[in-house]
Design a protein around this motif. Structure first.
Motif, PDB file in Angstrom:
ATOM      1  N   LEU A 129       0.858  -1.171   0.000  1.00  0.00           N
ATOM      2  CA  LEU A 129       0.000   0.000   0.000  1.00  0.00           C
ATOM      3  C   LEU A 129       0.900   1.229   0.000  1.00  0.00           C
ATOM      4  N   VAL A 130       0.922   1.933  -1.116  1.00  0.00           N
ATOM      5  CA  VAL A 130       1.823   3.074  -1.268  1.00  0.00           C
ATOM      6  C   VAL A 130       1.371   4.194  -0.332  1.00  0.00           C
ATOM      7  N   PRO A 131       2.281   4.747   0.476  1.00  0.00           N
ATOM      8  CA  PRO A 131       1.912   5.843   1.376  1.00  0.00           C
ATOM      9  C   PRO A 131       1.201   6.967   0.625  1.00  0.00           C
ATOM     10  N   THR A 132       0.272   7.603   1.316  1.00  0.00           N
ATOM     11  CA  THR A 132      -0.633   8.564   0.680  1.00  0.00           C
ATOM     12  C   THR A 132       0.104   9.668  -0.064  1.00  0.00           C
ATOM     13  N   GLN A 133       1.194  10.175   0.500  1.00  0.00           N
ATOM     14  CA  GLN A 133       1.881  11.290  -0.146  1.00  0.00           C
ATOM     15  C   GLN A 133       2.469  10.896  -1.501  1.00  0.00           C
ATOM     16  N   TYR A 134       2.825   9.612  -1.671  1.00  0.00           N
ATOM     17  CA  TYR A 134       3.315   9.151  -2.966  1.00  0.00           C
ATOM     18  C   TYR A 134       2.142   8.808  -3.890  1.00  0.00           C
ATOM     19  N   ALA A 135       1.132   8.153  -3.339  1.00  0.00           N
ATOM     20  CA  ALA A 135      -0.023   7.736  -4.137  1.00  0.00           C
ATOM     21  C   ALA A 135      -0.724   8.935  -4.762  1.00  0.00           C
ATOM     22  N   ALA A 136      -0.838  10.025  -4.013  1.00  0.00           N
ATOM     23  CA  ALA A 136      -1.548  11.199  -4.514  1.00  0.00           C
ATOM     24  C   ALA A 136      -0.914  11.736  -5.793  1.00  0.00           C
ATOM     25  N   GLY A 137       0.426  11.728  -5.838  1.00  0.00           N
ATOM     26  CA  GLY A 137       1.108  12.219  -7.035  1.00  0.00           C
ATOM     27  C   GLY A 137       0.833  11.362  -8.245  1.00  0.00           C
ATOM     28  N   VAL A 138       0.828  10.030  -8.072  1.00  0.00           N
ATOM     29  CA  VAL A 138       0.548   9.128  -9.180  1.00  0.00           C
ATOM     30  C   VAL A 138      -0.894   9.301  -9.656  1.00  0.00           C
ATOM     31  N   LEU A 139      -1.837   9.381  -8.717  1.00  0.00           N
ATOM     32  CA  LEU A 139      -3.248   9.506  -9.080  1.00  0.00           C
ATOM     33  C   LEU A 139      -3.532  10.828  -9.794  1.00  0.00           C
ATOM     34  N   LEU A 185      -1.412  12.589 -11.577  1.00  0.00           N
ATOM     35  CA  LEU A 185      -0.840  12.538 -12.916  1.00  0.00           C
ATOM     36  C   LEU A 185      -1.678  11.641 -13.821  1.00  0.00           C
ATOM     37  N   ALA A 186      -2.186  10.525 -13.288  1.00  0.00           N
ATOM     38  CA  ALA A 186      -3.066   9.656 -14.080  1.00  0.00           C
ATOM     39  C   ALA A 186      -4.314  10.413 -14.505  1.00  0.00           C
ATOM     40  N   ARG A 187      -4.835  11.220 -13.602  1.00  0.00           N
ATOM     41  CA  ARG A 187      -6.001  12.053 -13.941  1.00  0.00           C
ATOM     42  C   ARG A 187      -5.674  13.006 -15.092  1.00  0.00           C
ATOM     43  N   ASN A 188      -4.485  13.611 -15.036  1.00  0.00           N
ATOM     44  CA  ASN A 188      -4.098  14.553 -16.087  1.00  0.00           C
ATOM     45  C   ASN A 188      -3.807  13.860 -17.422  1.00  0.00           C
ATOM     46  N   LYS A 189      -3.499  12.557 -17.374  1.00  0.00           N
ATOM     47  CA  LYS A 189      -3.231  11.806 -18.600  1.00  0.00           C
ATOM     48  C   LYS A 189      -4.500  11.192 -19.185  1.00  0.00           C
ATOM     49  N   THR A 190      -5.624  11.334 -18.501  1.00  0.00           N
ATOM     50  CA  THR A 190      -6.887  10.770 -18.969  1.00  0.00           C
ATOM     51  C   THR A 190      -7.630  11.830 -19.769  1.00  0.00           C
ATOM     52  N   ALA A 191      -7.822  11.590 -21.069  1.00  0.00           N
ATOM     53  CA  ALA A 191      -8.445  12.586 -21.936  1.00  0.00           C
ATOM     54  C   ALA A 191      -9.853  12.930 -21.472  1.00  0.00           C
ATOM     55  N   VAL A 192     -10.597  11.930 -21.028  1.00  0.00           N
ATOM     56  CA  VAL A 192     -11.965  12.172 -20.575  1.00  0.00           C
ATOM     57  C   VAL A 192     -11.968  13.133 -19.386  1.00  0.00           C
ATOM     58  N   SER A 222     -10.804  -2.973  -9.672  1.00  0.00           N
ATOM     59  CA  SER A 222      -9.345  -2.987  -9.762  1.00  0.00           C
ATOM     60  C   SER A 222      -8.860  -2.792 -11.191  1.00  0.00           C
ATOM     61  N   LEU A 223      -7.896  -1.902 -11.352  1.00  0.00           N
ATOM     62  CA  LEU A 223      -7.262  -1.643 -12.644  1.00  0.00           C
ATOM     63  C   LEU A 223      -5.760  -1.785 -12.446  1.00  0.00           C
ATOM     64  N   ALA A 224      -5.162  -2.755 -13.119  1.00  0.00           N
ATOM     65  CA  ALA A 224      -3.737  -3.043 -12.917  1.00  0.00           C
ATOM     66  C   ALA A 224      -2.943  -2.807 -14.195  1.00  0.00           C
ATOM     67  N   VAL A 225      -1.674  -2.460 -14.033  1.00  0.00           N
ATOM     68  CA  VAL A 225      -0.785  -2.258 -15.175  1.00  0.00           C
ATOM     69  C   VAL A 225       0.612  -2.737 -14.793  1.00  0.00           C
ATOM     70  N   LEU A 226       1.298  -3.345 -15.749  1.00  0.00           N
ATOM     71  CA  LEU A 226       2.658  -3.832 -15.544  1.00  0.00           C
ATOM     72  C   LEU A 226       3.645  -2.924 -16.261  1.00  0.00           C
ATOM     73  N   LEU A 242       3.397   4.720 -15.353  1.00  0.00           N
ATOM     74  CA  LEU A 242       2.183   4.242 -14.698  1.00  0.00           C
ATOM     75  C   LEU A 242       0.996   5.128 -15.040  1.00  0.00           C
ATOM     76  N   ALA A 243       1.193   6.447 -14.951  1.00  0.00           N
ATOM     77  CA  ALA A 243       0.090   7.385 -15.193  1.00  0.00           C
ATOM     78  C   ALA A 243      -0.422   7.300 -16.628  1.00  0.00           C
ATOM     79  N   GLU A 244       0.491   7.188 -17.592  1.00  0.00           N
ATOM     80  CA  GLU A 244       0.067   7.120 -18.995  1.00  0.00           C
ATOM     81  C   GLU A 244      -0.746   5.865 -19.272  1.00  0.00           C
ATOM     82  N   GLN A 245      -0.311   4.734 -18.719  1.00  0.00           N
ATOM     83  CA  GLN A 245      -1.043   3.494 -18.942  1.00  0.00           C
ATOM     84  C   GLN A 245      -2.392   3.510 -18.227  1.00  0.00           C
ATOM     85  N   PHE A 246      -2.428   4.048 -17.020  1.00  0.00           N
ATOM     86  CA  PHE A 246      -3.704   4.176 -16.323  1.00  0.00           C
ATOM     87  C   PHE A 246      -4.631   5.127 -17.086  1.00  0.00           C
TER      88      PHE A 246
END
Length: 415
Positions: A141-151, A153-160, A211-215, A237-241
């Motif tokens: 479980l990635v600590p919140t301060q790291y997870a927030a950055g990934v999430l 960026l994933a939001r910003n990479k989602t065209a919708v 659940s949405l997973a990416v390798l 990770l963000a681009e694939q998500f």
């Protein structure tokens, strides 16, 4: 919580596992975390490792509790103490453009370099596994301060999402959101006349975290030596998500665990640009925008495949030799977003497996994306060693719901 941490600290000081009475006390006091505690106790691991896992779990829980209390205090403080008043941010409310998942969690998001250092620690086995429903392979479980950055960026990479879809932070596995099913209709009236009845009707949608997973794979040299490893991994990770969320929001089948996308959602208007498909033109987009505006919606974005965007850019006066055509003002005022989440292997008439689509919508009213604020990562240290690589499986939980299908237009058959 303090009693549990004290028991774990005592066991750690004596370099032993938990005694039966200590385990029973922890289970009684675990509350909502009982399932996680039971999962950790069932792991194929030593008693000491289980003790350390429980200690990390409850320390993280105590930290999150403190952060939530601080966030609530800040949210309730007068604007004069906190600077310019900002929209409220909490679970269940749409996340504004100027707010982030870090704001929801009440933490300061870590930068990519710090995330990279954390992942290196995971790879080296320096971080203990802790997870909701953790399996015997060890999920982190990635600590919140790291997870927030990934999430974020994933939001910003989602065209919708960039086009304006409403993002709902989820604090639990499900979230119910009210939607408008039918608008009220006002009517002019004479003085003292009876006011005519016109009811606005409401419905409800339920976001269910899926659940949405990416390798992602990286060479051992990059992981150990590259100073920008965290930045590379975060973006990958963000681009694939982002692509996966776009695919779900646009084309999801609705068959669990895949959310239902707008392409097959009831009530969404679809129009074929030609019986057997046709090359994209500005006219097609103009007509789609006009159909939405005729229903009193203001399109906030047009989403197409990169191939379609290139085709529009190649339009010339007089065919193939004249100056390039500039998008008419009527359609250029609507932002366009290209994503590989839009299919290019659709069939329209005799155009078999070569057609694509365009999605035009008032996205904030048409589509909602629910996202849990936690993020997990699983290192794969051995699967790719033959190629000098290591793998990282990252997964988040999210859902997509069509809120107002009439606010969406789909153009089919773009070649």
């Amino acid at each position: 919580m303090k009693d549990i941490l004290a028991a774990l600290a005592a066991a750690e000081k004596e370099n032993r596992g938990l005694k039966p009475d200590e385990t029973a006390r922890i289970l009684r006091g675990a509350g909502e975390q009982r399932g996680e505690v039971e999962a950790l106790l069932k792991l194929d691991a030593s008693d000491v490792e289980k003790r350390d896992g429980l200690k990390a779990l409850f320390e993280d829980s105590e930290q999150r509790s403190g952060q939530e209390e601080a966030r609530r205090a800040i949210a309730g403080a007068p604007a004069i103490l906190t600077g310019k008043a900002r929209p409220e941010v909490r679970y269940g409310l749409p996340l504004g453009e100027d707010r982030s998942f870090a704001d929801v969690a009440g933490v300061q998001a870590a930068n990519a370099s710090e995330f990279g250092s954390y992942v290196r620690s995971v790879m080296r086995g320096e971080v203990r596994a802790q997870s909701e429903g953790v399996d015997n392979k060890g999920g982190y479980l990635v600590p919140t301060q790291y997870a927030a950055g990934v999430l974020d960026l994933a939001r910003n990479k989602t065209a919708v999402a960039r086009a304006g879809a409403s993002i709902y932070p989820m604090g639990s596995d499900t979230l119910k959101v009210t939607k408008v099913v039918g608008d009220a209709v006002p009517a002019w009236r004479s003085e003292a006349a009876v006011i005519g009845e016109s009811d606005m009707t409401f419905g409800e949608v339920t976001f269910t975290a899926r659940s949405l997973a990416v390798l992602v794979k990286a060479s051992l040299e990059v992981v150990e030596d590259s100073p920008n490893f965290g930045d590379i991994l975060t973006k990958a990770l963000a681009e694939q998500f982002g692509i996966a969320l776009d695919q779900a929001a646009l084309y999801g089948s609705g068959v669990a665990p895949i959310p239902q996308g707008v392409y097959t959602a009831a009530g969404v208007n679809s129009t074929a640009v030609a019986a057997n498909g046709a090359a994209p033109t500005w006219d097609f987009l103009i007509d789609g925008v006009a159909r939405l505006e005729a229903k009193n919606y203001t399109p906030s974005g047009i989403i197409v495949a990169p191939r379609t965007e290139a085709g529009l850019a190649k339009q010339r006066e007089g065919g193939t030799t004249g100056p390039y055509l500039v998008a008419p003002e009527y359609v250029s005022r609507v932002a366009r977003y290209s994503t590989n989440g839009v299919k290019t292997n659709q069939t329209q008439g005799t155009a078999t497996g070569t057609a694509s689509d365009a999605f035009i919508a008032d996205w904030s009213q048409g589509v909602g994306i629910g996202m849990r604020t936690d993020f997990r990562i699983l290192p794969m240290r051995e699967a790719f060693l033959a190629n000098g690589q290591v793998g990282f499986v990252g997964w988040l939980r999210a859902d997509v719901q069509t809120l107002r299908p009439e606010a969406i237009e789909v153009l089919k058959g773009l070649l």
